[in-house]
Write a protein that holds these residues in place. Structure first.
Motif, PDB file in Angstrom:
ATOM      1  N   GLU A 134      18.527  14.134  -5.110  1.00 40.84           N
ATOM      2  CA  GLU A 134      19.942  14.458  -5.213  1.00 40.84           C
ATOM      3  C   GLU A 134      20.631  13.567  -6.238  1.00 40.84           C
ATOM      4  O   GLU A 134      20.585  12.337  -6.149  1.00 40.84           O
ATOM      5  CB  GLU A 134      20.619  14.282  -3.853  1.00 40.84           C
ATOM      6  CG  GLU A 134      22.128  14.517  -3.886  1.00 40.84           C
ATOM      7  CD  GLU A 134      22.799  14.126  -2.567  1.00 40.84           C
ATOM      8  OE1 GLU A 134      24.031  14.251  -2.485  1.00 40.84           O
ATOM      9  OE2 GLU A 134      22.083  13.687  -1.644  1.00 40.84           O
ATOM     10  N   GLY A 135      21.302  14.166  -7.218  1.00 41.95           N
ATOM     11  CA  GLY A 135      22.030  13.396  -8.211  1.00 41.95           C
ATOM     12  C   GLY A 135      21.117  12.530  -9.061  1.00 41.95           C
ATOM     13  O   GLY A 135      19.882  12.607  -8.980  1.00 41.95           O
ATOM     14  N   GLN A 139      17.238  11.525  -8.123  1.00 46.59           N
ATOM     15  CA  GLN A 139      16.173  11.993  -9.016  1.00 46.59           C
ATOM     16  C   GLN A 139      15.352  10.824  -9.563  1.00 46.59           C
ATOM     17  O   GLN A 139      14.136  10.931  -9.719  1.00 46.59           O
ATOM     18  CB  GLN A 139      16.770  12.823 -10.154  1.00 46.59           C
ATOM     19  CG  GLN A 139      17.292  14.171  -9.693  1.00 46.59           C
ATOM     20  CD  GLN A 139      17.773  15.041 -10.834  1.00 46.59           C
ATOM     21  OE1 GLN A 139      17.586  14.729 -12.004  1.00 46.59           O
ATOM     22  NE2 GLN A 139      18.431  16.149 -10.497  1.00 46.59           N
ATOM     23  N   ARG A 157      25.275  16.306 -12.769  1.00 46.78           N
ATOM     24  CA  ARG A 157      24.876  15.510 -11.607  1.00 46.78           C
ATOM     25  C   ARG A 157      25.883  14.424 -11.269  1.00 46.78           C
ATOM     26  O   ARG A 157      25.860  13.853 -10.171  1.00 46.78           O
ATOM     27  CB  ARG A 157      23.504  14.873 -11.859  1.00 46.78           C
ATOM     28  CG  ARG A 157      22.371  15.864 -12.062  1.00 46.78           C
ATOM     29  CD  ARG A 157      21.111  15.149 -12.509  1.00 46.78           C
ATOM     30  NE  ARG A 157      21.290  14.473 -13.779  1.00 46.78           N
ATOM     31  CZ  ARG A 157      20.384  13.679 -14.363  1.00 46.78           C
ATOM     32  NH1 ARG A 157      19.226  13.458 -13.734  1.00 46.78           N
ATOM     33  NH2 ARG A 157      20.625  13.115 -15.525  1.00 46.78           N
TER      34      ARG A 157
END
Length: 479
Positions: A134-135, A139, A157
């Motif tokens: 996530e984001g 990542q 993101r």
């Protein structure tokens, strides 16, 4: 002549071009060398910060805070945050400095708390949970690879918060990894000079992350060593207390010779023995074995011994003593634990032994024939189940007393399975038959000499194989 001068002028121009190109290349190399030197100095300074932190033996949370502080000092970022991995696979902000923008939108409930902007940011970062993937931070955690975002305005993101103080212009996020161990993600945002982070900044932060991960690894090792040292100290104290509970000398009683041996496989043991007077003519002897090893077994051993000493004078029958012990210990024994115990009372007035066995090893008796003088040994059985293994009613139904004569020259040996089940390198056990053979050969000797012979026989049998269980031995001889 004119053509020669023209050629000379053309050649000179070419040489000048070569010269200036070489000079620019030298300046570029010198600039890169200076950058590398500067980066090296920054990394060394960061290492110095980490070394100072480790010298103070900080908690991991304190070390995270030092990492973000040193990262800001070394990179010129306005804020930084370390995200640590959780046991459920998510990440959370473990340490933050500066107004680091939260990775998710701030909800109205958090804003309504009336906290300062800095307090609000820290609260949000510590409470939010980021899923791997996530984001940007998620990542980086998932890919285990750093990212440089020079301009975040076009990166979907990155969350915007509508607060100029929380605007994220440029960001670097790198994983904290050492020896394939993942310690989290270090993220820095917004250089203080208003410019964007560069590839050189990214290289620097990656270098810092390696040193930070190394510091976290060392801190983990130091804490492990400290915990181990504390555990060793606790075990040593527990062992000392346990040794104090076990009698070093048997009470003196005319006509009897008693020897006691005890060898724990670890610092603390689940084995125990006790020898004490219950009257002027009766000597109580007990040997027990708590299932398992370590501190839990040693604590249960101590509790059992204490209760046994309190109960023993109240009942003539050893079986009644063990029933009462079962009743008292029922609520103190965990389901996965039990105690095997043999309790015997030697009566010097009637020259006999009355004993009861709660699932323990069979006692070994040796008798001298009054007519022939021959010696014979036998394992004597009595019914009974381990304490804590069944309920009180069933325990009382099964357990029985057994009476055996004990006259001049006779002896009996109580022991734990650390004696008979002692194994050699081939996995072969010492067994009760070998124990009986030792008794047969040394029956005319003192109790201490018989015990010495048993210990020597076991030691010679197992060789260099380390003991796998505690070993306890009590030898009683009628003289």
């Amino acid at each position: 002549m004119w053509l020669f001068l023209v050629g000379l002028m053309i050649g000179g121009a070419g040489a000048a071009v070569v010269y200036w190109r070489a000079r620019r290349e030298a300046l570029r190399i010198d600039e890169e060398r200076q950058v590398v030197t500067q980066e090296t100095l920054i990394v060394v300074e960061f290492m110095h910060h980490m070394a100072e932190a480790l010298a103070l033996n900080p908690r991991r949370e304190d070390l995270y805070q030092r990492i973000v502080h040193a990262s800001i000092l070394c990179t010129g970022a306005t804020s930084a945050c370390v995200f640590e991995p959780l046991s459920n696979g998510m990440l959370r902000g473990a340490a933050v400095e500066g107004l680091f923008p939260p990775q998710r939108p701030i909800d109205g409930e958090a804003r309504s708390l009336g906290l300062s902007r800095a307090g609000l940011i820290e609260r949000v970062l510590r409470s939010e949970r980021i899923v791997v993937g996530e984001g940007v931070v998620g990542q980086v955690a998932g890919a285990r690879r750093g990212e440089l975002i020079s301009d975040t305005t076009h990166d979907d993101r990155v969350v915007t918060h509508g607060d100029p103080a929380l605007e994220m212009r440029s960001m670097i996020a790198v994983p904290l990894i050492f020896a394939d161990q993942f310690y989290g993600v270090l993220a820095v945002v917004n250089p203080a000079d208003g410019m964007a982070f560069t590839e050189m900044d990214f290289s620097l932060v990656q270098s810092l992350s390696e040193q930070a991960a190394l510091a976290l690894r060392h801190a983990e090792f130091l804490h492990f060593q400290l915990e181990k040292n504390q555990l060793d100290l606790d075990l040593s104290l527990a062992s000392s207390v346990q040794q104090m509970l076990l009698p070093r000398e048997a009470p003196t009683m005319d006509g009897f010779d008693v020897s006691m041996r005890y060898a724990p496989a670890q610092k603390v043991s689940g084995d125990f023995y006790d020898v004490f007077s219950v009257s002027e003519t009766k000597l109580a002897v007990a040997v027990g074995d708590v299932s398992g090893k370590g501190v839990a077994a040693s604590l249960l051993m101590a509790i059992c011994r204490t209760h046994l000493r309190q109960i023993a004078p109240r009942f003539e029958s050893p079986a009644r003593v063990l029933c009462e012990l079962q009743r008292i210990l029922a609520n103190e024994i965990k389901r996965d634990m039990f105690i095997t115990l043999i309790y015997a009372v030697v009566d010097t007035e009637y020259d006999e032994v009355l004993f009861s066995r709660a699932g323990h090893e069979l006692p070994l008796f040796g008798h001298v024939d009054r007519v022939t003088g021959n010696f014979a040994e036998q394992f004597v059985r009595s019914e009974g189940m381990a304490i804590g293994l069944v309920d009180e009613a069933l325990f009382g139904e099964v357990i029985t007393d057994q009476r055996m004569p004990l006259r001049s020259g006779d002896s009996f040996v109580l022991y734990t399975d650390g004696i008979t089940e002692a194994a050699n390198a081939a996995g072969e056990e010492f067994t009760g038959s070998r124990l009986a053979e030792v008794i047969r050969k040394h029956h005319s000797e003192t109790a201490a000499q018989i015990s010495d012979a048993i210990e020597l026989a076991v030691k010679q049998f197992v060789g260099d194989t380390p003991p796998r269980d505690d070993a306890t031995l009590v030898t009683v001889k009628r003289v």
